[in-house]
Design a protein around this motif. Structure first.
Motif, mmCIF file in Angstrom:
data_model
loop_
_atom_site.group_PDB
_atom_site.id
_atom_site.type_symbol
_atom_site.label_atom_id
_atom_site.label_comp_id
_atom_site.label_asym_id
_atom_site.label_seq_id
_atom_site.Cartn_x
_atom_site.Cartn_y
_atom_site.Cartn_z
ATOM 1 N N ARG A 38 0.870 -1.177 0.000
ATOM 2 C CA ARG A 38 0.000 0.000 0.000
ATOM 3 C C ARG A 38 0.904 1.222 0.000
ATOM 4 N N LEU A 39 0.792 2.041 -1.049
ATOM 5 C CA LEU A 39 1.723 3.139 -1.233
ATOM 6 C C LEU A 39 1.006 4.482 -1.220
ATOM 7 N N ALA A 40 1.559 5.408 -0.444
ATOM 8 C CA ALA A 40 1.045 6.773 -0.407
ATOM 9 C C ALA A 40 1.979 7.688 -1.182
ATOM 10 N N GLN A 95 -3.290 7.288 -2.714
ATOM 11 C CA GLN A 95 -2.946 6.060 -2.004
ATOM 12 C C GLN A 95 -3.461 4.886 -2.827
ATOM 13 N N ILE A 96 -2.535 4.018 -3.218
ATOM 14 C CA ILE A 96 -2.856 2.873 -4.064
ATOM 15 C C ILE A 96 -2.380 1.599 -3.381
ATOM 16 N N ALA A 97 -3.250 0.595 -3.381
ATOM 17 C CA ALA A 97 -2.894 -0.714 -2.832
ATOM 18 C C ALA A 97 -2.779 -1.717 -3.972
ATOM 19 N N CYS A 98 -1.763 -2.573 -3.883
ATOM 20 C CA CYS A 98 -1.587 -3.641 -4.861
ATOM 21 C C CYS A 98 -1.416 -4.967 -4.120
ATOM 22 N N ALA A 99 -2.082 -5.982 -4.604
ATOM 23 C CA ALA A 99 -1.847 -7.355 -4.158
ATOM 24 C C ALA A 99 -1.723 -8.198 -5.411
ATOM 25 N N LEU A 100 -0.718 -9.075 -5.448
ATOM 26 C CA LEU A 100 -0.531 -9.883 -6.654
ATOM 27 C C LEU A 100 -0.064 -11.286 -6.314
ATOM 28 N N ASP A 101 -0.282 -12.169 -7.277
ATOM 29 C CA ASP A 101 0.086 -13.577 -7.171
ATOM 30 C C ASP A 101 0.680 -13.991 -8.513
ATOM 31 N N LEU A 102 1.906 -14.492 -8.479
ATOM 32 C CA LEU A 102 2.563 -14.976 -9.704
ATOM 33 C C LEU A 102 2.088 -16.406 -9.964
ATOM 34 N N HIS A 131 0.176 -11.411 -19.909
ATOM 35 C CA HIS A 131 1.344 -12.074 -20.486
ATOM 36 C C HIS A 131 2.390 -12.466 -19.450
ATOM 37 N N GLY A 132 2.263 -11.925 -18.233
ATOM 38 C CA GLY A 132 3.132 -12.349 -17.140
ATOM 39 C C GLY A 132 2.528 -13.449 -16.303
ATOM 40 N N GLY A 133 1.257 -13.791 -16.567
ATOM 41 C CA GLY A 133 0.575 -14.805 -15.776
ATOM 42 C C GLY A 133 0.376 -14.361 -14.336
ATOM 43 N N ILE A 134 -0.039 -13.108 -14.165
ATOM 44 C CA ILE A 134 -0.137 -12.505 -12.836
ATOM 45 C C ILE A 134 -1.597 -12.232 -12.481
ATOM 46 N N THR A 135 -2.010 -12.714 -11.323
ATOM 47 C CA THR A 135 -3.258 -12.237 -10.733
ATOM 48 C C THR A 135 -2.913 -10.917 -10.066
ATOM 49 N N LEU A 136 -3.521 -9.824 -10.541
ATOM 50 C CA LEU A 136 -3.110 -8.486 -10.142
ATOM 51 C C LEU A 136 -4.324 -7.666 -9.725
ATOM 52 N N HIS A 137 -4.303 -7.214 -8.474
ATOM 53 C CA HIS A 137 -5.360 -6.350 -7.958
ATOM 54 C C HIS A 137 -4.744 -4.989 -7.641
ATOM 55 N N VAL A 138 -5.290 -3.938 -8.217
ATOM 56 C CA VAL A 138 -4.813 -2.579 -7.962
ATOM 57 C C VAL A 138 -6.022 -1.729 -7.596
ATOM 58 N N ASP A 139 -5.976 -1.145 -6.398
ATOM 59 C CA ASP A 139 -7.124 -0.418 -5.871
ATOM 60 C C ASP A 139 -6.712 0.965 -5.381
ATOM 61 N N LYS A 140 -7.506 1.961 -5.748
ATOM 62 C CA LYS A 140 -7.264 3.333 -5.295
ATOM 63 C C LYS A 140 -8.095 3.612 -4.052
ATOM 64 N N ILE A 163 -1.684 9.672 -8.941
ATOM 65 C CA ILE A 163 -2.407 8.393 -8.954
ATOM 66 C C ILE A 163 -1.674 7.383 -9.831
ATOM 67 N N ALA A 164 -1.298 7.792 -11.041
ATOM 68 C CA ALA A 164 -0.595 6.890 -11.954
ATOM 69 C C ALA A 164 0.740 6.454 -11.366
ATOM 70 N N GLU A 165 1.495 7.405 -10.842
ATOM 71 C CA GLU A 165 2.810 7.068 -10.310
ATOM 72 C C GLU A 165 2.702 6.171 -9.088
ATOM 73 N N ALA A 166 1.722 6.429 -8.230
ATOM 74 C CA ALA A 166 1.516 5.573 -7.069
ATOM 75 C C ALA A 166 1.139 4.152 -7.493
#
Length: 195
Positions: free
Chosen positions: A95-97, A102-109, A144-153, A162-165
């Motif tokens: 979670r990055l401010a 403030q953007i949160a990311c959770a991912l699974d390779l 193409h990376g085979g990533i489960t990717l969650h990105v939440d603002k 917002i983009a940079e975060a």
């Protein structure tokens, strides 16, 4: 060696990506799209993945094909560098401010691509860059990376922040996920026996 090089050439773009998962965040990204280069530099710096990108695209049309195809190539390079994924942590979150954002990311390779994207932008452009292309990049990276990717603002009213975060949050989560786990040895981080 957890390194990869991908070359992707279509009628719309010509792209070469080199990356090293065990780098220090060195970056040399030249796509012809200034804001996007800045975001790719953030991705490398904060993931500690060395990244070199050379892209020539049909920018006389717009930036879409270049941004999307770079996402495809980086995703393919990540998957190639990870190999069978033995010994990696696999999961990452951050979670990055950044000022108002403030953007949160959770991912699974996981090798199961899926994108959840709840990031909206108050403006359609950052300079001349279309803000909708931020999602397009991460969609291509995830697929193409085979990533489960969650990105939440959680917060944000400045589109640049917002983009940079988002890029930095994904980078930090990716850094965690690609790291080797000394307790795991060369075992796969899965009960299935394959990722």
């Amino acid at each position: 060696m957890r390194q990869a090089e991908i070359t992707r050439t279509t009628a719309e773009t010509a792209i070469t990506v080199k990356l090293d998962l065990d780098g220090t965040g060195r970056h040399d990204c030249q796509t012809g799209v200034g804001f996007f280069d800045h975001m790719l530099d953030q991705l490398a710096r904060h993931s500690l993945i060395d990244l070199t990108v050379r892209a020539k695209g049909d920018l006389h049309i717009d930036d879409h094909h270049t941004v999307e195809d770079v996402g495809i190539a980086i995703g393919q390079a990540l998957a190639k560098a990870l190999g069978d994924k033995r010994g990696i942590r696999r999961y990452g979150h951050f979670r990055l401010a950044m000022d108002d954002a403030q953007i949160a990311c959770a991912l699974d390779l996981s090798a199961r691509p899926y994108l959840i994207w709840t990031v909206d932008f108050p403006t359609p452009k950052i300079g001349s860059f279309d803000t909708e292309l931020v999602r397009e990049f991460f969609q291509a990276l995830s697929t193409h990376g085979g990533i489960t990717l969650h990105v939440d603002k959680a917060h944000g009213f400045n589109s640049h922040h917002i983009a940079e975060a988002a890029f930095k949050s994904v980078a930090r989560a990716l850094r965690e996920a690609v790291e080797t786990d000394p307790r795991l040895g060369d075992a796969l981080p899965s009960t299935k026996g394959a990722l």
